[in-house]
Design a protein around this motif. Sequence first.
Motif, PDB file in Angstrom:
ATOM      1  N   SER A   8       0.847  -1.188   0.000  1.00 40.22           N
ATOM      2  CA  SER A   8       0.000   0.000   0.000  1.00 40.22           C
ATOM      3  C   SER A   8       0.882   1.237   0.000  1.00 40.22           C
ATOM      4  CB  SER A   8      -0.935   0.005   1.206  1.00 40.22           C
ATOM      5  OG  SER A   8      -0.174   0.009   2.388  1.00 40.22           O
ATOM      6  N   PRO A   9       0.510   2.217  -0.770  1.00 41.77           N
ATOM      7  CA  PRO A   9       1.323   3.437  -0.809  1.00 41.77           C
ATOM      8  C   PRO A   9       1.288   4.146   0.542  1.00 41.77           C
ATOM      9  CG  PRO A   9      -0.745   3.763  -1.988  1.00 41.77           C
ATOM     10  CD  PRO A   9      -0.687   2.313  -1.596  1.00 41.77           C
ATOM     11  N   ALA A  10       2.368   4.848   0.807  1.00 44.53           N
ATOM     12  CA  ALA A  10       2.433   5.614   2.056  1.00 44.53           C
ATOM     13  C   ALA A  10       1.356   6.687   2.036  1.00 44.53           C
ATOM     14  CB  ALA A  10       3.805   6.256   2.196  1.00 44.53           C
ATOM     15  N   PRO A  11       0.797   6.981   3.189  1.00 42.04           N
ATOM     16  CA  PRO A  11      -0.210   8.036   3.203  1.00 42.04           C
ATOM     17  C   PRO A  11       0.406   9.358   2.750  1.00 42.04           C
ATOM     18  CG  PRO A  11       0.368   7.364   5.443  1.00 42.04           C
ATOM     19  CD  PRO A  11       1.069   6.442   4.494  1.00 42.04           C
ATOM     20  N   LEU A 125      17.734  17.332  14.817  1.00 36.90           N
ATOM     21  CA  LEU A 125      17.252  17.996  13.602  1.00 36.90           C
ATOM     22  C   LEU A 125      17.773  17.309  12.338  1.00 36.90           C
ATOM     23  CD1 LEU A 125      17.615  21.744  14.651  1.00 36.90           C
ATOM     24  CD2 LEU A 125      15.472  20.521  14.223  1.00 36.90           C
ATOM     25  N   SER A 126      19.046  16.944  12.363  1.00 39.54           N
ATOM     26  CA  SER A 126      19.640  16.277  11.196  1.00 39.54           C
ATOM     27  C   SER A 126      19.010  14.905  10.969  1.00 39.54           C
ATOM     28  CB  SER A 126      21.155  16.139  11.381  1.00 39.54           C
ATOM     29  OG  SER A 126      21.758  17.414  11.491  1.00 39.54           O
ATOM     30  N   ALA A 127      18.759  14.168  12.041  1.00 39.74           N
ATOM     31  CA  ALA A 127      18.115  12.852  11.921  1.00 39.74           C
ATOM     32  C   ALA A 127      16.685  13.001  11.402  1.00 39.74           C
ATOM     33  CB  ALA A 127      18.134  12.137  13.267  1.00 39.74           C
ATOM     34  N   PHE A 128      15.993  14.036  11.837  1.00 42.37           N
ATOM     35  CA  PHE A 128      14.637  14.296  11.354  1.00 42.37           C
ATOM     36  C   PHE A 128      14.649  14.586   9.854  1.00 42.37           C
ATOM     37  CE2 PHE A 128      11.164  17.554  10.812  1.00 42.37           C
ATOM     38  CZ  PHE A 128      10.107  16.651  10.881  1.00 42.37           C
ATOM     39  N   ILE A 129      15.609  15.372   9.397  1.00 40.92           N
ATOM     40  CA  ILE A 129      15.742  15.660   7.968  1.00 40.92           C
ATOM     41  C   ILE A 129      16.080  14.376   7.210  1.00 40.92           C
ATOM     42  CG2 ILE A 129      17.087  16.911   6.217  1.00 40.92           C
ATOM     43  CD1 ILE A 129      17.529  19.068   8.476  1.00 40.92           C
ATOM     44  N   GLY A 134      14.483  11.345   3.360  1.00 45.45           N
ATOM     45  CA  GLY A 134      14.882  10.034   2.863  1.00 45.45           C
ATOM     46  C   GLY A 134      13.723   9.072   2.698  1.00 45.45           C
ATOM     47  N   ARG A 135      12.752   9.145   3.590  1.00 42.98           N
ATOM     48  CA  ARG A 135      11.678   8.144   3.582  1.00 42.98           C
ATOM     49  C   ARG A 135      10.283   8.736   3.449  1.00 42.98           C
ATOM     50  NH1 ARG A 135      13.693   2.993   3.898  1.00 42.98           N
ATOM     51  NH2 ARG A 135      15.571   2.924   5.134  1.00 42.98           N
ATOM     52  N   ARG A 136       9.993   9.739   4.213  1.00 40.72           N
ATOM     53  CA  ARG A 136       8.601  10.189   4.360  1.00 40.72           C
ATOM     54  C   ARG A 136       8.178  11.231   3.335  1.00 40.72           C
ATOM     55  NH1 ARG A 136       4.104   9.945   4.369  1.00 40.72           N
ATOM     56  NH2 ARG A 136       2.637  10.302   6.027  1.00 40.72           N
ATOM     57  N   ALA A 137       9.048  12.194   3.058  1.00 44.32           N
ATOM     58  CA  ALA A 137       8.677  13.290   2.158  1.00 44.32           C
ATOM     59  C   ALA A 137       9.843  13.659   1.252  1.00 44.32           C
ATOM     60  CB  ALA A 137       8.226  14.499   2.968  1.00 44.32           C
ATOM     61  N   PRO A 138      10.267  12.709   0.412  1.00 41.71           N
ATOM     62  CA  PRO A 138      11.393  13.037  -0.473  1.00 41.71           C
ATOM     63  C   PRO A 138      11.034  14.133  -1.478  1.00 41.71           C
ATOM     64  CG  PRO A 138      10.508  10.858  -0.988  1.00 41.71           C
ATOM     65  CD  PRO A 138       9.770  11.373   0.209  1.00 41.71           C
TER      66      PRO A 138
END
Length: 143
Positions: A8-11, A125-129, A134-138
Motif C-alpha cells: 500500500s502506498p504511504a499516506p 534535527l539532522s536525523a529528522f531531515i 529520505g523516507r517520508r517526504a522526499p
Amino acid sequence: MSNATTVSPAPPVGRLLQVAIWAAQVLVFAAFTIFGCMKFFMPVDQLAAMWVWPGQVPAWFLRLMGIIDFAGGVGVLLPALTRIQPRLTVLAALGCVLLQIAAMIFHLSRGEAAALPLNVILLGLSAFILWGRGRRAPITPRG
C-alpha cells in the motif's frame, strides 16, 4: 493462489510535516553555515575565547571542520530547494548526523559535557531531515 504481495502506498504527507522538515532544514543550514564560517574565518584566539577546544587543536583541523560544517549546512538545504540532485540533501543530513555523533564523542572525551546540548539538538534535527527527506517526504528532482 498467488505469492504476490501488495504494497500500500504511504499516506500522503501532511502540510505540517512538510513545514516542519523545511524548518529543520533552514535551522540546520543556518547553524552549520554560521559555525562553519566562524571556524574557517575567525582567528583561533577569538574562537578559543568562546570555546576552549579551538585553541587546543591544530589550526588545519579547525579550518577543516569549518569547511565540513559549511558543506553540510549547504547540502542539507540547497539541493532540496533547487530540486537539483535532491538526494544529496539526504546524504548531507546523514553526514550531519555522523558529524554530531563524532562531535559528541570528541567533547565527552575532553570532559566538555556543556557542549552536548547543542550537539544533541543538531543531531535530532539532522536525523529528522534524514528520515523526512529520505523516507517520508522526499523531494522529486526537476523534470
